[in-house]
Enzyme design. Structure first.
Site, short mmCIF file in Angstrom:
data_model
loop_
_atom_site.label_atom_id
_atom_site.label_comp_id
_atom_site.label_asym_id
_atom_site.label_seq_id
_atom_site.Cartn_x
_atom_site.Cartn_y
_atom_site.Cartn_z
CG HIS A 62 34.06 -9.15 -8.78
ND1 HIS A 62 33.79 -8.32 -9.84
CD2 HIS A 62 34.37 -8.34 -7.73
CE1 HIS A 62 33.94 -7.07 -9.46
NE2 HIS A 62 34.30 -7.05 -8.18
N PRO A 63 35.60 -13.70 -7.40
CG PRO A 63 36.94 -14.65 -5.73
CD PRO A 63 36.65 -13.35 -6.43
#
Length: 582
Positions: free
Chosen positions: A478-479
């Site tokens: 989930h960057p």
């Protein structure tokens, strides 16, 4: 020969890019070009279309950018692999298909920052609703959408292990909830998924492919954009005029009235820096002439880290046998000819959200339960039958950064996430493991519990837990937040929240995960899609949808968190009563 000209050039045909391609090309007077560096999401590609095949594209160069972090200083110098979709639909074509909006208080937090008032929950909710068809929601539920492109099926969670896990969570003192995307996120229950009729419903399938016949929409795959082109460099009127890209071994340039970056939290800041937009000192050191000095480009990097707590199962009810190679042909035939069987689900059918201590305003831990013990790369636990919980803190105050190291667009940027670098992060990790074990040790799980396989009984103290996390944890993929929205008066903001324009430019917008100011407390696909839906209106100059002042669950009597800013700097607290030692 003159360059081709389009009204909009969308860089990236992933999750956000698919939304923008649909919404912008709906105006037939405007021409839209989508440039995607990866391959097409072919309808016959089983690795993309079959839900249970999600482990195969990860690490595969045909589907995955295969990023890696720099050695992480608080994780024994490990480089953490980061899978990112390199295909139409982006990561939505290879992800776990879990649909989590995040908590409403995530967006209250967004809206509490200066200049971000139009991104609170009331303003975001109509865009969540516009994009979804929530099949399990009540028809009159104003918190859910009923006629959008994303058809969401609720996980059936019929396996007895799911039901035992939900009962165990209640026995541990945590609530059941009817809908983690509805009125009450906090609690445990089945999850919404981007699976429809036994097949992955990616952003491309939902938004882009239904409109490929529009004469004003052009999609080009295997087109790597290397630079944004500008006029007015050195003046107060810096304008993006188009992009340069490489395709089929040749360089091309295309002109545009508007360039919209949808490459995600890694590709978008990389391209901005390659094009001279970023920290001028860093760019100059690489021989890049600065176009706009924006030190926030690539900063504020956020992500979720997670571990698997795995148990052997004493009863033959897990999905572990479906991992056997000799079963694959039959499982594949069931899916091919009926979209049924073990291959027709992502298996992430349920889980929950909890607060790890009484001082947090809303859930800071997310659980995914799986009736099988296996890692994302397909490595299965050494057990005939097994199950596992995925767990990790959701709004850590750890912050990282992303910087290019070369002017070559094919060279991956330097990324450091600084996992486990803060007191809050480390404390919540210890709480997360202890709560997970507390749930899994309840009597409801006893008929199935064959013992903890990972981390195992030798990991007990806080120090042992943190050492195991540092050695074993993986990114939850989930960057986000590397070109955050905020007013121009904020020296670290990159994108104007009222127009999605990059500060100091015209004709250049960002609409993807990089524009998020804070990561939400769940999988980020749904927030990215919401952001792109709203960005489409802002880019076209349309009146945004009217806010919906719907009620949602808040823990305790306080209507809002005591200090939204304090979410990044809470003092150390003692775990709540039901978070005792495992």
């Amino acid at each position: 020969m003159a360059n081709e000209k389009f009204d909009y050039v969308i860089v990236g045909g992933g999750s956000a890019g698919s939304v923008l391609a649909d919404r912008l090309s709906a105006d037939r007077t405007k021409t839209v070009l989508v440039l995607e560096a990866g391959r097409s999401d072919y309808p016959w590609d089983l690795f993309i279309q079959m839900p249970a095949a999600l482990t195969f594209p990860s690490g595969n160069r045909f589907y995955d950018w295969r990023y890696q972090s720099d050695p992480e200083p608080h994780m024994h110098g490990r480089r953490i692999a980061h899978t990112r979709g390199k295909v139409l639909g982006g990561s939505s074509s290879i992800n776990g298909m879990i649909f989590q909006r995040g908590n409403p208080l995530d967006y209250e937090r967004w809206g509490a920052d200066a200049g971000m008032e139009t991104w609170d929950f009331a303003h975001c909710l109509p865009y969540f609703n516009r994009m979804e068809t929530a099949l399990a929601a009540e028809p009159d539920d104003e918190l859910r959408g009923h006629d959008g492109p994303l058809v969401l099926e609720r996980g059936p969670a019929r396996n007895p292990l799911f039901q035992a896990f939900f009962r165990a969570a209640q026995q541990a003192g945590f609530a059941r909830t009817n809908d983690v995307n509805g009125y009450r996120q906090e609690g445990f229950g089945p999850f919404d998924r981007n699976v429809h009729k036994g097949q992955r419903l990616s952003a491309s399938r939902a938004y882009l492919r239904p409109h490929l016949d529009r004469p004003n929409l052009t999609v080009r795959t295997r087109a790597l954009v290397s630079k944004i082109n500008f006029d007015g460099i050195g003046t107060s009127d810096v304008r993006a005029t188009g992009v340069s890209y490489r395709r089929n071994g040749k360089q091309h340039s295309v002109d545009a009235q508007e360039v919209v970056l949808c490459g995600g939290a890694i590709n978008t800041p990389q391209l901005l820096q390659l094009s001279g937009v970023g920290d001028s000192t860093h760019l100059t050191s690489l021989g890049i002439k600065p176009v706009v000095d924006l030190p926030g480009v690539g900063e504020n990097l956020q992500d979720h880290l997670e571990v698997y707590i795995q148990h052997a199962c004493t009863q033959p009810v897990s999905m572990q046998p479906s991992l056997s190679l000799w079963r694959y042909p039959w499982i594949g035939l069931q899916w091919l000819f009926g979209r049924k069987g073990p291959a027709a689900t992502n298996h992430f059918e349920g889980g929950g959200f909890v607060r790890s201590n009484e001082d947090v305003a809303y859930p800071n831990l997310m659980f995914h339960f799986l009736p099988v013990a296996v890692r994302y790369d397909g490595q299965k636990a050494d057990a005939k039958h097994g199950y596992q919980v995925h767990i990790g803190p959701m709004y850590s105050d750890a912050r990282g950064s992303l910087k290019i190291t070369s002017t070559d667009p094919t060279v991956h940027p330097s990324m450091k996430f600084n996992y486990l670098s803060t007191e809050q992060d480390r404390r919540e990790w210890v709480e997360a493991i202890r709560i997970s074990r507390q749930i899994l040790e309840q009597s409801a799980m006893a008929p199935f519990d064959g013992g903890e396989l990972s981390p195992g009984p030798t990991v007990q103290t806080d120090e042992e837990i943190l050492d195991w996390v540092a050695r074993d944890a993986e990114t939850a993929l989930h960057p986000s937040c590397t070109a955050k929205m905020g007013p121009a008066t904020d020296p670290m903001s990159v994108v104007d929240p009222l127009s999605m324009r990059v500060h100091g430019t015209s004709g250049l917008r960002v609409a993807d995960a990089s524009a998020m100011p804070y990561v939400t407390n769940g999988n980020i696909y749904a927030p990215v899609m919401m952001l792109a839906e709203k960005a489409a209106d802002l880019i076209q100059g349309r009146e945004p949808l009217a806010p919906i002042a719907a009620e949602f669950y808040r823990h305790g009597s306080s209507p809002v968190p005591d200090s939204l800013e304090g979410l990044d700097s809470r003092p150390q607290v003692t775990p709540a009563r039901n978070q005792g030692a495992a």
